[in-house]
Scaffold this motif. Structure first.
Motif, PDB file in Angstrom:
ATOM      1  N   UNK A 315      28.233 -21.397 -12.717  1.00  0.00           N
ATOM      2  CA  UNK A 315      27.771 -21.737 -11.382  1.00  0.00           C
ATOM      3  C   UNK A 315      26.257 -21.540 -11.336  1.00  0.00           C
ATOM      4  N   UNK A 316      25.523 -22.629 -11.146  1.00  0.00           N
ATOM      5  CA  UNK A 316      24.061 -22.560 -11.186  1.00  0.00           C
ATOM      6  C   UNK A 316      23.433 -22.334  -9.814  1.00  0.00           C
ATOM      7  N   UNK A 317      24.223 -22.050  -8.800  1.00  0.00           N
ATOM      8  CA  UNK A 317      23.671 -21.977  -7.443  1.00  0.00           C
ATOM      9  C   UNK A 317      22.687 -20.827  -7.269  1.00  0.00           C
ATOM     10  N   UNK A 318      22.704 -19.841  -8.155  1.00  0.00           N
ATOM     11  CA  UNK A 318      21.769 -18.726  -8.034  1.00  0.00           C
ATOM     12  C   UNK A 318      20.439 -19.014  -8.728  1.00  0.00           C
ATOM     13  N   UNK A 319      20.324 -20.171  -9.410  1.00  0.00           N
ATOM     14  CA  UNK A 319      19.076 -20.467 -10.114  1.00  0.00           C
ATOM     15  C   UNK A 319      18.793 -21.970 -10.182  1.00  0.00           C
ATOM     16  N   UNK A 320      19.149 -22.723  -9.138  1.00  0.00           N
ATOM     17  CA  UNK A 320      18.896 -24.160  -9.152  1.00  0.00           C
ATOM     18  C   UNK A 320      17.457 -24.500  -9.548  1.00  0.00           C
ATOM     19  N   UNK A 321      16.441 -23.886  -8.945  1.00  0.00           N
ATOM     20  CA  UNK A 321      15.063 -24.318  -9.231  1.00  0.00           C
ATOM     21  C   UNK A 321      14.578 -23.924 -10.618  1.00  0.00           C
ATOM     22  N   UNK A 322      15.272 -23.022 -11.271  1.00  0.00           N
ATOM     23  CA  UNK A 322      14.806 -22.504 -12.554  1.00  0.00           C
ATOM     24  C   UNK A 322      15.498 -23.139 -13.737  1.00  0.00           C
ATOM     25  N   UNK A 323      16.811 -23.460 -13.594  1.00  0.00           N
ATOM     26  CA  UNK A 323      17.534 -23.857 -14.799  1.00  0.00           C
ATOM     27  C   UNK A 323      18.851 -24.552 -14.510  1.00  0.00           C
ATOM     28  N   UNK A 324      18.939 -25.361 -13.458  1.00  0.00           N
ATOM     29  CA  UNK A 324      20.247 -25.838 -13.054  1.00  0.00           C
ATOM     30  C   UNK A 324      20.504 -27.321 -13.159  1.00  0.00           C
ATOM     31  N   UNK A 325      19.642 -28.080 -13.881  1.00  0.00           N
ATOM     32  CA  UNK A 325      19.764 -29.543 -13.829  1.00  0.00           C
ATOM     33  C   UNK A 325      20.205 -30.161 -15.150  1.00  0.00           C
ATOM     34  N   UNK A 326      20.760 -31.361 -15.013  1.00  0.00           N
ATOM     35  CA  UNK A 326      21.090 -32.238 -16.137  1.00  0.00           C
ATOM     36  C   UNK A 326      20.090 -33.402 -16.149  1.00  0.00           C
ATOM     37  N   UNK A 327      19.843 -33.954 -17.326  1.00  0.00           N
ATOM     38  CA  UNK A 327      19.010 -35.145 -17.399  1.00  0.00           C
ATOM     39  C   UNK A 327      19.199 -35.806 -18.754  1.00  0.00           C
ATOM     40  N   UNK A 328      18.487 -36.902 -18.965  1.00  0.00           N
ATOM     41  CA  UNK A 328      18.483 -37.627 -20.238  1.00  0.00           C
ATOM     42  C   UNK A 328      17.067 -37.648 -20.796  1.00  0.00           C
ATOM     43  N   UNK A 329      16.948 -37.968 -22.074  1.00  0.00           N
ATOM     44  CA  UNK A 329      15.611 -38.068 -22.668  1.00  0.00           C
ATOM     45  C   UNK A 329      14.821 -39.195 -22.012  1.00  0.00           C
ATOM     46  N   UNK A 330      15.500 -40.238 -21.564  1.00  0.00           N
ATOM     47  CA  UNK A 330      14.807 -41.359 -20.948  1.00  0.00           C
ATOM     48  C   UNK A 330      14.259 -40.981 -19.578  1.00  0.00           C
ATOM     49  N   UNK A 331      15.057 -40.301 -18.776  1.00  0.00           N
ATOM     50  CA  UNK A 331      14.574 -39.874 -17.466  1.00  0.00           C
ATOM     51  C   UNK A 331      13.427 -38.876 -17.596  1.00  0.00           C
ATOM     52  N   UNK A 332      13.524 -37.951 -18.530  1.00  0.00           N
ATOM     53  CA  UNK A 332      12.462 -36.961 -18.688  1.00  0.00           C
ATOM     54  C   UNK A 332      11.178 -37.601 -19.198  1.00  0.00           C
ATOM     55  N   UNK A 333      11.304 -38.637 -20.021  1.00  0.00           N
ATOM     56  CA  UNK A 333      10.119 -39.369 -20.446  1.00  0.00           C
ATOM     57  C   UNK A 333       9.447 -40.066 -19.270  1.00  0.00           C
ATOM     58  N   UNK A 334      10.252 -40.639 -18.393  1.00  0.00           N
ATOM     59  CA  UNK A 334       9.698 -41.277 -17.192  1.00  0.00           C
ATOM     60  C   UNK A 334       9.059 -40.228 -16.280  1.00  0.00           C
ATOM     61  N   UNK A 404      -1.642 -39.954 -24.104  1.00  0.00           N
ATOM     62  CA  UNK A 404      -0.615 -40.526 -23.224  1.00  0.00           C
ATOM     63  C   UNK A 404       0.742 -40.602 -23.917  1.00  0.00           C
ATOM     64  N   UNK A 405       1.023 -39.624 -24.770  1.00  0.00           N
ATOM     65  CA  UNK A 405       2.262 -39.634 -25.553  1.00  0.00           C
ATOM     66  C   UNK A 405       3.118 -38.450 -25.148  1.00  0.00           C
ATOM     67  N   UNK A 406       4.415 -38.684 -25.002  1.00  0.00           N
ATOM     68  CA  UNK A 406       5.338 -37.594 -24.704  1.00  0.00           C
ATOM     69  C   UNK A 406       6.564 -37.696 -25.606  1.00  0.00           C
TER      70      UNK A 406
END
Length: 540
Positions: A315-334, A404-406
């Motif tokens: 349950x990530x509700x105690x740390x949403x802003x610190x460590x609670x998300x899912x993503x993809x390499x494409x979204x993080x690149x954007x 400009x590379x990530x």
């Protein structure tokens, strides 16, 4: 190892009928008869011959000197590729390396580390120049990892929080250098003078997780972040606000509580409305307890026997802003492109807060900006970076703002050895002008003396340096493999991983070649000294 590759292709004239029609109409508009037509036909044939499938024709400029210092293993294979490669550090003209070499090294990296699945993306600005998936996102069902696979991103979530905070600052809802008691007047006294900038830059003095708090499986559901503050808000500050850098996930929980207060909305709603929707990051979202998401990886840890064990969601509700998300390499690149590398979402003056290190109250620069860590890679280039660790997952983002590379790397293995060195290695295939680094610690054996941070007992051991890697003996029950050695501003940094977490060593060298500094997982930091071990001396 089953591999699924997704790579940007050059435009193929054979796949675009409009290109042929355009070429034909151009030919018809010129005089010159058969000779011109023959020349045009020859040119078209040459173009078509060059536009072969990417795995046989695609080459990326890289440096010969870069490849043997690859943070992944596999250097023996490289000798066949570059037989003239010097064995000692040096400089020479850049060469070329096929992207297939990068992929073969990534495959080998997976096999040696036990990572089930890995996704990689490289962006130049907002344009994808490479993306691929290796191994499996789901071992049981043999689902290949892909660029659109969802992974837990751990503390890279902090970068989402920092960018959201800066956007609310631009909207006039918060001030960065005003005490947060203006927004949360009921905070206990030690916390009242902390500012938003200090929370985002880890200068607040709020403690980080204790070892028993890193991954909590059965925490209760908090309806908002002010409720979650109960986990740390009564603890004393480690130091007065602004006086020293101290990485703190709980500091970001408090930052999230401030954002909830000023907006009147739940933290996840704020992030979605302020950041994710405007940037079209549709594959970035909070992970809900006991819910499996479409395209989400399964997450794993290695047992003592080297077998994969699935790690389920907490349950990530105690740390949403610190460590609670899912993503993809494409979204993080954007995300990197649209918040850090270009104006538009943030004003130029605001965006610069992501680029510059913050300072302590005494005027000393830290290694952290507004969320990002700032340093130099092994070749001296400025980088912004951040790692993420979550149950069953490892994430890493590194940005070269001047180019400009990530680079984004996501994996579904707990404490996978993915750090700055691995990200810099991938970047090297696309930057094209790296040089072999001169490592600050020469290869050899070094004796060290320190203390156990838990009980204070003296500890002696040995660090063996092998070019850009090494091994630590004597600090833990079994030898630890150093994943990288790099310069971090004016300091030398060594990083390893154990069952207690990631281990970092920050060292300075004196005029006699001795090294001293601090090491630790989080808190407390403990002093350490290293000295060259005399040849033929017994193992400590």
């Amino acid at each position: 190892m089953r591999i699924r590759l997704f790579r940007e292709k050059a435009v193929r004239i054979t796949s675009h009928p409009e290109a042929f029609r355009s070429a034909g109409s151009t030919k018809a508009n010129f005089s010159g008869g058969g000779i011109f037509n023959l020349k045009l036909l020859v040119c078209l044939l040459i173009i078509i011959s060059l536009c072969q499938p990417a795995h046989t024709r695609e080459f990326i400029t890289a440096s010969k000197e870069f490849l043997p210092s690859f943070a992944f293993s596999g250097n023996d294979n490289l000798k066949n590729v570059y037989p003239d490669q010097p064995s000692s550090p040096g400089l020479s003209e850049p060469g070329k390396a096929p992207v297939s070499l990068l992929e073969s090294l990534l495959e080998k990296f997976l096999k040696e580390t036990g990572i089930p699945g890995l996704s990689v993306a490289v962006f130049r600005g907002d344009r994808i120049i490479y993306h691929a998936g290796f191994g499996f996102s789901d071992l049981k069902n043999k689902i290949p990892a892909a660029p659109d696979t969802l992974y837990r991103i751990g503390s890279i979530t902090k970068l989402l929080t920092a960018a959201t905070t800066l956007k609310l600052y631009e909207m006039g809802l918060i001030k960065l250098h005003t005490p947060i008691s203006r927004y949360l007047p009921d905070l206990p006294e030690p916390y009242r003078q902390i500012t938003i900038a200090q929370l985002a830059g880890h200068l607040s003095g709020i403690r980080h997780y204790r070892p028993d708090e890193l991954y909590i499986a059965n925490v209760g559901e908090y309806s908002n972040l002010q409720e979650a503050l109960v986990r740390f808000i009564k603890d004393p500050l480690v130091h007065p606000p602004g006086t020293a850098y101290l990485y703190s996930s709980y500091g970001y929980v408090l930052l999230g509580a401030v954002l909830e207060k000023v907006s009147g909305k739940n933290f996840n709603e704020i992030v979605a409305e302020t950041l994710l929707k405007p940037l079209s990051l549709s594959d970035t979202l909070p992970e809900r307890h006991l819910r499996h998401y479409e395209r989400s990886a399964r997450f794993y840890a290695l047992t003592d026997k080297g077998e994969h064990r699935e790690v389920f969601a907490e349950n990530f509700s105690y740390k949403w802003p610190a460590s609670g998300y899912l993503s993809t390499v494409l979204d993080l690149g954007r995300f990197a492109a649209r918040t850090v590398l270009s104006n538009g979402f943030l004003k130029k003056s605001t965006r610069e807060l992501l680029m510059k290190p913050q300072k302590t109250s005494a005027g000393k620069e830290t290694i952290c900006s507004f969320g990002f860590r700032i340093g130099r890679d092994r070749w001296g280039r400025k980088v912004l970076y951040h790692g993420g660790e979550s149950p069953g997952a490892r994430a890493f983002m590194m940005i070269y703002p001047d180019r400009k590379l990530s680079v984004i790397i996501l994996a579904n293995l707990f404490r996978a050895h993915i750090f700055e060195g691995e990200a810099a290695t991938v970047a090297g295939f696309f930057l094209g002008d790296f040089r072999f680094p001169r490592w600050p610690i020469p290869p050899g054996q070094y004796e060290f003396s320190t203390r156990n941070p838990e009980d204070g007992t003296p500890v002696d051991g040995l660090i063996e340096i092998e070019d850009d890697r090494g091994t630590i003996h004597g600090l833990f029950d079994k030898p630890l493999r150093l994943s990288l050695i790099c310069l971090d501003r004016d300091r030398i940094r060594l990083t390893a991983a154990s069952d207690r977490g990631f281990i970092n060593f920050w060292l300075h060298v004196d005029g006699n070649g001795n090294y001293s500094g601090f090491w630790g997982t989080a808190l407390p930091l403990t002093s350490i000294t290293m000295r060259t071990r005399p040849k033929n001396s017994p193992h400590p």
